[in-house]
Write an enzyme that holds these catalytic residues in place. Structure first.
Site, PDB file in Angstrom:
ATOM      1  N   GLY A  54       0.533   6.923   2.830  1.00 36.93           N
ATOM      2  CA  GLY A  54       1.221   8.108   3.337  1.00 36.93           C
ATOM      3  C   GLY A  54       1.871   8.886   2.210  1.00 36.93           C
ATOM      4  N   GLY A  80      -1.147   3.363   4.771  1.00 28.18           N
ATOM      5  CA  GLY A  80      -1.596   4.228   5.853  1.00 28.18           C
ATOM      6  C   GLY A  80      -3.096   4.260   6.020  1.00 28.18           C
ATOM      7  N   GLU A 139       3.477  -2.589   0.268  1.00 24.59           N
ATOM      8  CA  GLU A 139       4.750  -1.895   0.486  1.00 24.59           C
ATOM      9  C   GLU A 139       5.990  -2.610  -0.046  1.00 24.59           C
ATOM     10  OE1 GLU A 139       1.819  -0.260   3.405  1.00 24.59           O
ATOM     11  OE2 GLU A 139       2.365  -2.264   2.700  1.00 24.59           O
ATOM     12  N   ASP A 151       3.706  -1.496   7.439  1.00 32.56           N
ATOM     13  CA  ASP A 151       3.867  -0.864   8.750  1.00 32.56           C
ATOM     14  C   ASP A 151       2.503  -0.435   9.288  1.00 32.56           C
ATOM     15  OD1 ASP A 151       3.602   1.207   6.856  1.00 32.56           O
ATOM     16  OD2 ASP A 151       4.799   2.591   8.035  1.00 32.56           O
TER      17      ASP A 151
END
Length: 349
Positions: free
Chosen positions: A65, A113, A136, A144
């Site tokens: 992202g 992402g 991450e 996530d």
């Protein structure tokens, strides 16, 4: 102006192409909303039988992202970051729940992402170029976009290992772990797309026909070590097991974990534990949105982005600096559900 997301229709197939090559096709909120809009348009269109998700030119499928935007927002009121996560997670959920078959081409870098946009697809192709990771914890975030769901369902303690270390899998390893459904040579990908456009009802047979035997998945040689050394439920105990082992591989993993955010590692451990107990993907998204809303405004995320992406000194100063400093109360606060008016929902209804 170049379109960051190219939405087209080829006969009975809807095409979604990520098109930010300079950013390795990192997702923006507008791209996520564009995917959502296209999926909604095609949902009730009987002429659209399947969806293909891939990338335009460049060396990767999707690197994640828009991390800089998230960090800048997190340093302020966090509103833009929450808006991005809300749209991205709706996209992740819509892909997961979509009735029509989706074919995702994970050719090249597929991280963060990029995992979120490919993992929900019914058909997921890895190639010799695939580099699959959820890195991450190195920037103070956590895996996530459904990471708590997908990683917790991998065999043994493989998901915990990948979540904590951010280890990069190659295409053969992603295939061996079931993160990819098929392994193709990158030279066969265009033929696969053309065949799917011609016969969207035969995607499985097409991919079976074009698949090649994957090389040896080296990560599987370490499965026993991973299950043993990452067996504990606490970060402190995992670090102690690695330290006590005395082997070269354990020492390497220990050194890697020492560079990660202790807070992010503890968040990741809890996320995978709770994700493994979750039966509805929407509940996973709701939890991850609450956690992301809290984490994005905490010091470690802002510092991690500074150290690894902005200044690139690779010397983050984590706060707290040690696993022992990250208390259960701190993690409880991060996992606290949001008020109903602020909570994530799968759609606008």
């Amino acid at each position: 102006m170049t379109q960051d997301l190219i939405v087209t229709r080829e006969g009975p197939v809807g095409r979604l192409r990520l098109n930010r090559p300079r950013a390795i096709h990192a997702l923006t909120r507008e791209m996520c909303e564009g995917v959502l809009a296209a999926l909604e348009d095609w949902r009730g269109d009987l002429g659209v039988e399947a969806i293909i998700i891939d990338h335009a030119e460049g060396r990767g499928f999707c690197a994640g992202g828009d991390i800089r935007l998230l960090a800048e927002s997190g340093a302020g009121d966090g509103e833009a970051a929450r808006g991005f996560f809300h749209a991205e997670y709706r996209m992740n959920h819509r892909l997961f729940a979509y009735a029509k078959p989706i074919f995702a081409v994970m050719d090249g870098i597929t991280m963060g992402g990029g995992v979120g946009i490919s993992a929900p697809a019914r058909f997921r192709v890895a190639t010799e170029n695939t580099r699959f990771a959820m890195p991450e914890t190195g920037i103070g975030l956590f895996p996530d976009v459904g990471g708590g769901w997908y990683l917790s369902r991998l065999p043994g303690r493989m998901g915990v290992f990948l979540a904590l270390t951010g280890h990069r899998l190659d295409g053969a390893e992603a295939h061996a772990l079931g993160l990819a459904t098929h392994y193709l040579s990158s030279s066969a990908v265009e033929e696969a797309k053309a065949a799917i456009v011609a016969m969207p009802q035969d995607i499985a047979a097409t991919l079976d026909r074009l698949s090649t035997p994957a090389p040896e998945a080296k990560i599987m040689e370490r499965a026993g070590d991973i299950d043993r050394l990452f067996a504990a439920d606490t970060l402190e105990d995992i670090l102690a097991a690695l330290e006590a082992d005395g082997g070269e591989w354990a020492a390497q993993q220990l050194a890697i974990l020492r560079t990660k955010s202790p807070q992010a590692c503890k968040v990741s451990l809890r996320l995978l534990h709770e994700g493994g107990l979750t039966t509805e993907f929407a509940d996973e998204m709701r939890r991850e949105y609450a956690v992301a809303s809290h984490v994005v405004q905490r010091p470690d995320f802002i510092e991690g982005v500074r150290a690894l992406i902005v200044d690139k000194d690779n010397a983050p100063r984590w706060n707290p600096a040690t696993p022992e400093g990250v208390t259960d109360t701190m993690i409880d606060h991060i996992f606290a559900p949001l008020p109903d008016a602020q909570a994530w929902t799968p759609d606008d209804r």
